[in-house]
Design an enzyme around this catalytic site. Structure first.
Site, PDB file in Angstrom:
ATOM      1  N   ASP A   8       0.830  -1.283   0.116  1.00 49.39           N
ATOM      2  CA  ASP A   8       0.041  -0.120  -0.065  1.00 49.39           C
ATOM      3  C   ASP A   8       0.924   1.203   0.069  1.00 49.39           C
ATOM      4  O   ASP A   8       1.782   1.426   0.793  1.00 49.39           O
ATOM      5  CB  ASP A   8      -1.118  -0.043   1.142  1.00 49.39           C
ATOM      6  CG  ASP A   8      -2.120  -1.171   1.366  1.00 49.39           C
ATOM      7  OD1 ASP A   8      -2.104  -1.896   0.242  1.00 49.39           O
ATOM      8  OD2 ASP A   8      -2.809  -1.270   1.922  1.00 49.39           O
ATOM      9  N   ASP A 129     -15.754  -3.494  -1.926  1.00 46.83           N
ATOM     10  CA  ASP A 129     -15.438  -3.220  -0.722  1.00 46.83           C
ATOM     11  C   ASP A 129     -16.654  -3.141   0.164  1.00 46.83           C
ATOM     12  O   ASP A 129     -17.475  -1.915   0.195  1.00 46.83           O
ATOM     13  CB  ASP A 129     -14.574  -1.882  -0.636  1.00 46.83           C
ATOM     14  CG  ASP A 129     -13.306  -1.909  -1.574  1.00 46.83           C
ATOM     15  OD1 ASP A 129     -12.727  -3.329  -1.663  1.00 46.83           O
ATOM     16  OD2 ASP A 129     -12.831  -0.993  -2.046  1.00 46.83           O
TER      17      ASP A 129
END
Length: 243
Positions: A8, A129
């Site tokens: 990330d 998500d």
């Protein structure tokens, strides 16, 4: 089962968030290329990269870091974060990225996303998500009125590479994956569903493999040493061989 180590990117650094909260961030490395090389050196054949700055900005931001990673390693890469236009997709593919992950734009512009799926068959991953079963968008900052399974059904007939299911409440918490949620999606689509969020131990990896989950992303557990990548890969190979 495929194992995807996560990288990330925030401000050009390797970080992990808890539950997608940008104010709850831990920096695990200053050099994304070195991190990518570490995971590949430990046996990874795939890398999952998220441009967190891009997710907030609505367009790719960490392209320089992504390009550097892609130049340094030859494994399969998938990248997400702020991909909301064909130009953004083309930018990534021009860097040699194998698969692009789209979430917000798929919900905001479903017809556009269907067109992109057909233009780039088997190269797009639909990001679903969910927070308490409801799909979140805009870098997880906004919750929609759609259930995860509804979104999966919307695009079930398209030539997707995969669907990425992230349980936001579990993400970065290492409290265990939402296997029920993953399997619910897998029942309504034929493409692989990738599990993300909550994987905190090798037992979690074994549970996913035992349940027949096709792939999973491991983040914080790798960075904090709760899971060794080689160990996770061994579990995946063992179940693939039926042992």
């Amino acid at each position: 089962m495929e194992i995807w180590p996560a990288i990330d990117l925030l401000g050009g650094k390797c970080v992990r968030l808890r539950q997608g909260k940008y104010d709850d961030v831990t920096v695990f490395g200053e050099d994304p290329v070195a991190m990518a090389q570490r995971w590949v050196g430990e046996g990874a054949s795939r890398l999952h990269i998220v441009d967190l700055d891009g997710a907030k900005a609505g367009k790719p931001v960490n392209l320089e870091a992504i390009a550097a990673i892609r130049s340094a390693v030859t494994v399969t890469t998938q990248v997400g974060g702020g991909l909301r236009s064909e130009e953004a997709l083309e930018q990534l593919f021009a860097l040699g990225v194998d698969r692009a992950i789209v979430g917000t734009a798929a919900l905001r512009k479903p017809e556009w996303f269907r067109q992109m799926c057909r233009r780039y068959p088997n190269r797009l991953v639909l990001a679903v998500d969910a927070r308490d079963g409801w799909v979140a968008v805009e870098g997880w900052q906004e919750v929609s009125r759609l259930q995860a399974t509804e979104v999966a059904r919307m695009f079930a007939g398209e030539p997707l590479a995969a669907i990425l299911y992230t349980d936001i409440a579990s993400d970065g918490m290492m409290t265990g994956p939402n296997i029920v949620g993953v399997l619910a999606l897998q029942q309504v689509v034929t493409v692989p569903v990738i599990a993300s969020g909550g994987i905190g131990s090798i037992r979690d990896v074994e549970a996913l493999a035992q349940a027949g989950v096709k792939a999973c992303i491991i983040g914080r557990a790798l960075y904090e040493g709760a899971i060794r990548l080689g160990e996770a890969l061994e579990v995946a190979e063992r179940f693939a061989a039926g042992r």
